[in-house]
Write a protein that holds these residues in place. Structure first.
Motif, PDB file in Angstrom:
ATOM      1  N   TYR A  80     -49.188  31.767 -46.619  1.00 22.57           N
ATOM      2  CA  TYR A  80     -49.938  30.627 -47.167  1.00 22.57           C
ATOM      3  C   TYR A  80     -51.392  30.638 -46.676  1.00 22.57           C
ATOM      4  O   TYR A  80     -52.325  30.506 -47.474  1.00 22.57           O
ATOM      5  N   GLY A  81     -51.589  30.809 -45.375  1.00 24.75           N
ATOM      6  CA  GLY A  81     -52.939  30.955 -44.813  1.00 24.75           C
ATOM      7  C   GLY A  81     -53.886  29.831 -45.212  1.00 24.75           C
ATOM      8  O   GLY A  81     -55.092  30.025 -45.280  1.00 24.75           O
ATOM      9  N   ASN A  82     -53.338  28.661 -45.528  1.00 23.12           N
ATOM     10  CA  ASN A  82     -54.139  27.482 -45.893  1.00 23.12           C
ATOM     11  C   ASN A  82     -55.204  27.814 -46.941  1.00 23.12           C
ATOM     12  O   ASN A  82     -56.333  27.336 -46.866  1.00 23.12           O
ATOM     13  N   TYR A  83     -54.831  28.629 -47.919  1.00 21.13           N
ATOM     14  CA  TYR A  83     -55.830  29.091 -48.890  1.00 21.13           C
ATOM     15  C   TYR A  83     -56.429  27.935 -49.686  1.00 21.13           C
ATOM     16  O   TYR A  83     -57.567  27.985 -50.116  1.00 21.13           O
ATOM     17  N   ASP A  84     -55.646  26.873 -49.891  1.00 21.99           N
ATOM     18  CA  ASP A  84     -56.149  25.740 -50.673  1.00 21.99           C
ATOM     19  C   ASP A  84     -56.678  24.623 -49.790  1.00 21.99           C
ATOM     20  O   ASP A  84     -57.000  23.539 -50.279  1.00 21.99           O
ATOM     21  N   LEU A  85     -56.735  24.890 -48.487  1.00 30.25           N
ATOM     22  CA  LEU A  85     -57.250  23.943 -47.495  1.00 30.25           C
ATOM     23  C   LEU A  85     -56.520  22.603 -47.513  1.00 30.25           C
ATOM     24  O   LEU A  85     -57.074  21.575 -47.144  1.00 30.25           O
ATOM     25  N   LYS A  86     -55.279  22.621 -47.963  1.00 32.92           N
ATOM     26  CA  LYS A  86     -54.505  21.375 -47.962  1.00 32.92           C
ATOM     27  C   LYS A  86     -53.660  21.255 -46.697  1.00 32.92           C
ATOM     28  O   LYS A  86     -53.112  20.186 -46.413  1.00 32.92           O
ATOM     29  N   GLY A  87     -53.529  22.363 -45.990  1.00 33.82           N
ATOM     30  CA  GLY A  87     -52.733  22.340 -44.766  1.00 33.82           C
ATOM     31  C   GLY A  87     -51.254  22.081 -45.012  1.00 33.82           C
ATOM     32  O   GLY A  87     -50.517  21.733 -44.106  1.00 33.82           O
ATOM     33  N   GLN A  88     -50.836  22.263 -46.246  1.00 37.59           N
ATOM     34  CA  GLN A  88     -49.456  21.893 -46.606  1.00 37.59           C
ATOM     35  C   GLN A  88     -48.910  22.943 -47.577  1.00 37.59           C
ATOM     36  O   GLN A  88     -49.252  22.933 -48.752  1.00 37.59           O
ATOM     37  N   PRO A  89     -48.112  23.865 -47.079  1.00 34.92           N
ATOM     38  CA  PRO A  89     -47.630  24.906 -48.001  1.00 34.92           C
ATOM     39  C   PRO A  89     -46.687  24.335 -49.048  1.00 34.92           C
ATOM     40  O   PRO A  89     -45.972  23.376 -48.780  1.00 34.92           O
ATOM     41  N   PRO A  90     -46.693  24.898 -50.258  1.00 35.82           N
ATOM     42  CA  PRO A  90     -45.810  24.411 -51.321  1.00 35.82           C
ATOM     43  C   PRO A  90     -44.377  24.906 -51.118  1.00 35.82           C
ATOM     44  O   PRO A  90     -44.128  25.796 -50.314  1.00 35.82           O
ATOM     45  N   LYS A  91     -43.470  24.300 -51.855  1.00 37.86           N
ATOM     46  CA  LYS A  91     -42.095  24.830 -51.953  1.00 37.86           C
ATOM     47  C   LYS A  91     -41.874  25.166 -53.418  1.00 37.86           C
ATOM     48  O   LYS A  91     -42.283  24.414 -54.304  1.00 37.86           O
ATOM     49  N   PHE A  92     -41.225  26.266 -53.672  1.00 37.64           N
ATOM     50  CA  PHE A  92     -40.958  26.647 -55.058  1.00 37.64           C
ATOM     51  C   PHE A  92     -39.778  27.607 -55.104  1.00 37.64           C
ATOM     52  O   PHE A  92     -39.265  28.015 -54.062  1.00 37.64           O
ATOM     53  N   ASP A  93     -39.352  27.936 -56.323  1.00 32.54           N
ATOM     54  CA  ASP A  93     -38.154  28.770 -56.460  1.00 32.54           C
ATOM     55  C   ASP A  93     -38.506  30.187 -56.885  1.00 32.54           C
ATOM     56  O   ASP A  93     -39.422  30.410 -57.672  1.00 32.54           O
ATOM     57  N   LEU A  94     -37.738  31.093 -56.336  1.00 36.06           N
ATOM     58  CA  LEU A  94     -37.898  32.503 -56.648  1.00 36.06           C
ATOM     59  C   LEU A  94     -36.692  32.914 -57.485  1.00 36.06           C
ATOM     60  O   LEU A  94     -35.558  32.595 -57.136  1.00 36.06           O
ATOM     61  N   TYR A  95     -36.971  33.578 -58.605  1.00 40.86           N
ATOM     62  CA  TYR A  95     -35.901  34.023 -59.495  1.00 40.86           C
ATOM     63  C   TYR A  95     -35.988  35.525 -59.682  1.00 40.86           C
ATOM     64  O   TYR A  95     -37.072  36.099 -59.686  1.00 40.86           O
ATOM     65  N   LEU A  96     -34.836  36.118 -59.876  1.00 40.38           N
ATOM     66  CA  LEU A  96     -34.803  37.491 -60.335  1.00 40.38           C
ATOM     67  C   LEU A  96     -34.324  37.424 -61.778  1.00 40.38           C
ATOM     68  O   LEU A  96     -33.151  37.158 -62.033  1.00 40.38           O
ATOM     69  N   GLY A  97     -35.271  37.577 -62.724  1.00 45.80           N
ATOM     70  CA  GLY A  97     -34.939  37.367 -64.129  1.00 45.80           C
ATOM     71  C   GLY A  97     -34.500  35.938 -64.334  1.00 45.80           C
ATOM     72  O   GLY A  97     -35.180  34.991 -63.963  1.00 45.80           O
ATOM     73  N   ASN A  98     -33.284  35.786 -64.873  1.00 45.29           N
ATOM     74  CA  ASN A  98     -32.753  34.470 -65.186  1.00 45.29           C
ATOM     75  C   ASN A  98     -31.955  33.906 -64.012  1.00 45.29           C
ATOM     76  O   ASN A  98     -31.431  32.809 -64.090  1.00 45.29           O
ATOM     77  N   ASP A  99     -31.819  34.685 -62.929  1.00 38.41           N
ATOM     78  CA  ASP A  99     -30.931  34.279 -61.836  1.00 38.41           C
ATOM     79  C   ASP A  99     -31.711  33.742 -60.644  1.00 38.41           C
ATOM     80  O   ASP A  99     -32.641  34.392 -60.172  1.00 38.41           O
ATOM     81  N   PRO A 100     -31.317  32.577 -60.133  1.00 37.05           N
ATOM     82  CA  PRO A 100     -31.981  32.054 -58.933  1.00 37.05           C
ATOM     83  C   PRO A 100     -31.763  33.010 -57.760  1.00 37.05           C
ATOM     84  O   PRO A 100     -30.658  33.516 -57.559  1.00 37.05           O
ATOM     85  N   TRP A 101     -32.817  33.251 -57.014  1.00 42.22           N
ATOM     86  CA  TRP A 101     -32.732  34.147 -55.871  1.00 42.22           C
ATOM     87  C   TRP A 101     -32.849  33.320 -54.600  1.00 42.22           C
ATOM     88  O   TRP A 101     -31.960  33.348 -53.749  1.00 42.22           O
ATOM     89  N   SER A 102     -33.903  32.518 -54.463  1.00 43.82           N
ATOM     90  CA  SER A 102     -34.060  31.748 -53.241  1.00 43.82           C
ATOM     91  C   SER A 102     -35.087  30.645 -53.439  1.00 43.82           C
ATOM     92  O   SER A 102     -35.921  30.720 -54.331  1.00 43.82           O
ATOM     93  N   ARG A 103     -35.004  29.634 -52.623  1.00 45.57           N
ATOM     94  CA  ARG A 103     -36.088  28.649 -52.550  1.00 45.57           C
ATOM     95  C   ARG A 103     -37.085  29.152 -51.517  1.00 45.57           C
ATOM     96  O   ARG A 103     -36.687  29.518 -50.404  1.00 45.57           O
TER      97      ARG A 103
END
Ligand SMILES: *[C@@H]1O[C@H](CO)[C@@H](O)[C@H](O)[C@H]1NC(C)=O
Ligand SMILES: *[C@@H]1O[C@H](CO)[C@@H](O)[C@H](O)[C@H]1NC(C)=O
Ligand SMILES: *[C@@H]1O[C@H](CO)[C@@H](O)[C@H](O)[C@H]1NC(C)=O
Ligand SMILES: *[C@@H]1O[C@H](CO)[C@@H](O)[C@H](O)[C@H]1NC(C)=O
Ligand SMILES: *[C@@H]1O[C@H](CO)[C@@H](O)[C@H](O)[C@H]1NC(C)=O
Ligand SMILES: *[C@@H]1O[C@H](CO)[C@@H](O)[C@H](O)[C@H]1NC(C)=O
Ligand SMILES: *[C@@H]1O[C@H](CO)[C@@H](O)[C@H](O)[C@H]1NC(C)=O
Ligand SMILES: *[C@@H]1O[C@H](CO)[C@@H](O)[C@H](O)[C@H]1NC(C)=O
Ligand SMILES: *[C@@H]1O[C@H](CO)[C@@H](O)[C@H](O)[C@H]1NC(C)=O
Ligand SMILES: *[C@@H]1O[C@H](CO)[C@@H](O)[C@H](O)[C@H]1NC(C)=O
Length: 866
Positions: A115-138
């Motif tokens: 994350y490296g605070n690239y957006d200077l918000k000091g708060q990393p996002p959470k999002f989902d990682l998929y492999l194709g149509n299949d959920p892989w990880s949050r």
């Protein structure tokens, strides 16, 4: 009992900041190494690892390049972590990886996030990682450290899509994406073919990361901090034993830990996110000390204090792997305990922990996907085409439709109209072997129309209108179009001049481009034939004019039927109330005095409607019948062209039959509507001189007034005949798929019997409540097959719940089937049809249809105006 914790293992994989050694270049042919967020073309070789990184620009369309904040930068950080790509716009963002080794191979895929605070918000996002149509990880990263997510995946498609999905907790981002080809025997879960997400990969006895080129598969072996332990190591190489398939590098195996107190145990512990989470554990061990003859090292394995396996005795400078899998606890503690007979302490070299997950791997057929990607790049398409073309359903590619059977997703329809395509039709489309509908209309395509389009066996609909193709069209294609196995839309040869109408010379526009209309061009028309046609048309027009006055007789209205544009504006209250969209324009409701009217305005951009406009106004001015919508007036003021009709309060018949309309038309009402419409058509065929063929009889052209009285409408395609009883050969076939007379389609010979065919289809729709073509089933074939099976009661619209008269139902089916006879001479005339329907309505015992038909072939010559 007082056991000390040697290790504390944290699930999150913290990337230790150590410097690995650069090794000589090795084979990277199984690698895809992407540094996300670097500028396109700034590919480089990483000095620490020797890995060649490329920019992500050619793997993804969305997202923007970003750099981490200067505060977060550090010399010890992997260089890939200093830039990233973030995705502020789309919800779903997919990288497309296409390893050249293709499907059937096992790959390690690693997504790296800093994350490296690239957006200077000091708060990393959470999002989902998929492999194709299949959920892989949050993805859940820390503010100040990098995190890796890894999966070992046996690919069942050539395309691997890594997708980042916004879940409303900040914009997804990614720092690096790496794919490594593994040997097929490694990490095999052959029975269930599951994929393995990495939970931990730990190398003991060192503080340095080991990866490429020490590990030729570029697994990252993370060091771990521990207490009360002692590191041991050897400089001799460690070979691979027969019990290991995982090819653990010598560099990893040559370091190990032993407890500082030689009799103590070694522990390795972690917590699970969920009791049901299954673990695959690989314990890699090798003896790295040289033992005397009277020395032994022997230990047992315990999991959560239960004896699990042993005694195990590591082989001299040779790697063995102990594999086990388990679940059903919320936290785990692995213990290695020396046996009584062991003279040396227990030891650990390396451990890997994975969670197996089942991926459905539902993806578009590889050949189809290849075609789609190649089409996208050939035409430089900028639409949001990313990830798999067919899945997930809600982000299917724009304009693409896929077959929906479970094992094989195929492209069945592609709509690229108005997409600014230029150049030739790409040969790649030949590989869309099950496509049914292809719309390439209104682009800048040039060159010849390729022959392979005729070999696409499932292609039913091909729209090439609005391009600039050279002629002639391939003969095979025309053949298919003529015998009815393909609906081909393209303008007639040379008819590129769509401006003809606005210049005020309607007769120049030869072709209808009405959206519902199928146009087949006979490319081989000889010049003489064209001349002849023009002469005939001129003659018809002349005769029509001469006859107009005689036809109008008592119906002539004293009022001038021509309205100015400003009058039309007033009538329609400035076009405020749209009630429909017609073939070539919009229909508004209006008021003339107290009388409601419908006003169809030819859209200004639609020059193609001009001819229909002229033709319809002329026809309606001369034809008057209670079952034909009557003309109130028209407007023809420069580009403002409109027709004003009587208002039909109940819309068109289709709205009552197919749309989920609440009021189901009763059987009697259906008979009445059929009878009304038949009378309108009979009048055109037999009551007008010359006879007029409507050419576009269908449910949506039968309108119903407030009393549900039916009237025919939309005469834009209608044609009058001069030659009595003769047929008329035209170069252009017009009509609507599903209603079109197949004989006319093959022979180009237009007679009133073509309308009879279409009317037969309307009757079938009235009887069954089904549309002419629904989910690929053609109503005529369906009814035919039901009749052959003898199950007539199943033909009748089920929404009537059996409330119909069986005799008249039979009669109607028989009559409709006679109308749709393949051979036009065997079809009844509209005179016959009206008579039959009349008897049906009266409930009288019906005549023998075949008999009445044989009587009726006379002609349409008799001047029986009524
Ligand atoms: C093994 O033998 C060596 C001498 O060969 C001896 O010094 C050592 O104490 C012995 N160790 C054990 C555990 O018996
Ligand atoms: C899971 O553990 C519980 C006790 O904690 C035990 O009763 C149960 O049988 C276990 N289930 C399986 C499938 O091992
Ligand atoms: C220890 O070694 C002795 C002799 O080699 C053997 O008899 C005994 O079974 C061993 N004990 C264990 C627990 O392995
Ligand atoms: C396709 O199939 C899936 C599962 O079989 C189903 O959930 C989905 O609704 C179907 N889509 C369409 C358009 O039929
Ligand atoms: C293709 O899309 C256009 C709108 O862009 C639409 O008018 C047309 O009907 C579509 N073609 C087909 C075959 O659905
Ligand atoms: C088609 O090409 C011509 C000339 O190359 C260009 O002027 C026109 O804008 C193009 N039309 C489209 C829709 O791309
Ligand atoms: C169609 O697919 C085959 C096999 O996948 C491939 O060899 C061929 O090049 C493709 N054709 C085109 C025109 O892309
Ligand atoms: C192309 O023609 C098909 C019928 O053949 C029609 O469904 C489609 O809407 C047409 N496309 C456009 C853009 O008009
Ligand atoms: C169609 O292509 C020809 C050359 O092949 C060119 O002369 C002509 O201007 C083009 N017409 C349009 C409308 O782009
Ligand atoms: C139409 O012609 C094509 C090519 O000649 C042929 O493959 C197809 O079977 C024909 N279809 C019909 C309905 O006759």
């Amino acid at each position: 009992m007082a056991l000390f914790r040697n290790f504390y293992y944290v699930l999150m994989l913290q990337v230790a900041l150590t410097i690995a050694m650069v090794h000589a270049q090795d084979d990277q042919s199984g690698f895809i190494s992407i540094d996300c967020g670097i500028t396109e073309g700034s590919d480089y070789t990483d000095k620490r690892t020797g890995i060649n990184y490329v920019s992500d620009a050619r793997f993804i369309d969305s997202g923007i390049n970003q750099e981490i904040s200067s505060m977060s930068k550090s010399d010890t950080l992997d260089i890939q972590f200093s830039t990233l790509r973030s995705f502020p716009q789309n919800t779903r963002n997919c990288y497309t990886l296409r390893p050249k080794q293709g499907k059937g191979n096992r790959y390690l895929i690693r997504a790296r996030f800093n994350y490296g605070n690239y957006d200077l918000k000091g708060q990393p996002p959470k999002f989902d990682l998929y492999l194709g149509n299949d959920p892989w990880s949050r993805v859940n990263v820390k503010v100040s450290s990098a995190t890796d997510y890894e999966i070992i995946h046996l690919a069942s498609s050539d395309y691997i899509y890594v997708c980042l999905v916004n879940i409303g907790l900040g914009n997804p981002f990614i720092s690096a994406l790496e794919l490594r080809l593994l040997d097929s025997t490694m990490y095999a879960d052959d029975k269930k073919l599951r994929s393995l997400t990495l939970s931990a990969r730990t190398n003991f006895g060192t503080s340095k990361i080991v990866r490429y080129a020490d590990d030729k598969y570029d697994r990252i072996w993370y060091p771990i901090a521990s207490t009360n332990t002692k590191d041991i190591q050897t400089s001799s190489p460690i070979s691979l034993g027969s019990s290991t398939k995982e090819s653990v590098p010598s560099k990893v195996m040559s370091t190990a830990v032993i407890p500082a107190n030689p009799t103590a145990d070694l522990f390795y512990s972690w917590t699970a996110t969920d009791k049901t989470e299954e673990y695959f554990m690989y314990i890699h061990y090798a003896e790295i000390e040289t033992l005397e003859g009277n020395e032994t090292r022997e230990f047992n394995i315990y999991l959560n204090d239960a004896y699990w396996d042993g005694p195990i005795s590591p082989t001299d400078h040779t790697t063995s792997t102990y594999f086990t899998s388990f679940y059903n606890a919320s936290s785990y503690e692995l213990t290695l305990r020396r046996t009584i007979n062991s003279t040396l302490p227990t030891m650990m070299n390396a451990i890997e922990l994975y969670n197996p997950i089942h991926l459905q791997q539902r993806q578009t057929d590889d050949k189809d996907a290849t075609t789609m990607w190649s089409t996208k790049s050939t035409y430089g398409l900028k639409r949001n085409w990313q990830g798999d073309p067919c899945v997930p359903q809600d982000s299917m590619w724009d304009g693409v439709k896929c077959s929906n059977d479970t094992d094989n997703l195929r492209i069945i329809s592609m709509n690229l109209s108005f997409s600014g395509l230029s150049g030739e039709i790409t040969p790649a489309l030949a590989n869309l072997t099950v496509i049914q509908s292809l719309d390439l209309s209104y682009n800048n395509l040039t060159g010849s129309v390729p022959t392979f389009l005729a070999s696409l066996n499932f292609l039913k609909n091909l729209n090439l209108t609005g391009n600039n193709f050279t002629r002639p069209l391939p003969a095979e294609l025309l053949k298919k179009a003529k015998n009815g196995s393909l609906f081909l839309s393209i303008e007639e040869d040379g008819d590129q001049d769509t401006d003809a109408c606005s210049k005020g010379s309607c007769k120049k526009s030869k072709t209808s481009k009405n959206k519902n209309v199928v146009i087949v061009v006979i490319a081989t028309v000889a010049a003489i034939f064209v001349l002849l046609t023009i002469l005939i048309v001129l003659w018809i027009t002349k005769r029509r004019r001469a006859q107009d006055s005689s036809i109008r007789d008592e119906f002539i209205e004293p009022r001038n039927q021509r309205f100015t544009y400003s009058e039309v504006q007033r009538i329609t209250n400035s076009f405020s109330n749209v009630i429909g969209k017609g073939g070539f324009g919009t229909v508004f409701s209006g008021l003339i005095g107290d009388t409601r009217a419908a006003v169809k305005m030819l859209s200004e951009s639609s020059a193609q409607g001009c001819r229909e406009f002229q033709s319809e106004v002329h026809l309606l001015m001369s034809v008057h019948h209670k079952n034909i919508t009557s003309l109130v007036g028209y407007c023809d003021e420069g580009s403002h062209k409109g027709i004003i009709y009587e208002y039909m309060a109940n819309g068109n018949l289709g709205m009552h039959l197919f749309d989920a309309s609440q009021n189901v038309l009763s059987w009697k009402k259906r008979l009445q509507i059929g009878y009304d419409a038949a009378q309108g058509l009979e009048y055109m065929h037999h009551g007008c001189k010359p006879p007029i063929v409507h050419r576009d009889v269908k449910c949506s052209n039968i309108l119903l007034n407030e009393k549900l009285q039916a009237k025919l409408a939309d005469f834009g395609l209608s044609r009058a005949f001069t030659t009595e009883g003769a047929t008329h050969v035209s170069t252009v076939i017009a009509g609507t798929p599903g209603y079109l007379d197949p004989e006319y389609y093959t022979t180009n010979r237009l007679t009133e019997k073509s309308d009879v065919y279409s009317f037969g289809v309307v009757l079938l729709e009235l009887i069954t409540g089904r549309a002419a073509i629904s989910t690929d089933i053609y109503i005529v074939n369906w009814v035919k097959s039901m009749v052959e099976k003898g199950s007539v009661e199943n033909i009748i619209d089920p929404r009537l719940y059996g409330d119909f008269d069986v005799n008249t139902a039979w009669k109607m089916v028989e009559l409709a089937m006679a109308c749709v006879d393949m051979s036009s001479v065997k079809r009844p005339t509209m005179n016959d049809v009206v008579m039959e329907l009349q008897t049906c309505l009266k409930g009288a015992k019906p005549n023998n249809l075949n008999h009445s038909m044989s009587l009726s072939l006379e002609s349409m010559s008799g001047p029986n105006l009524r």
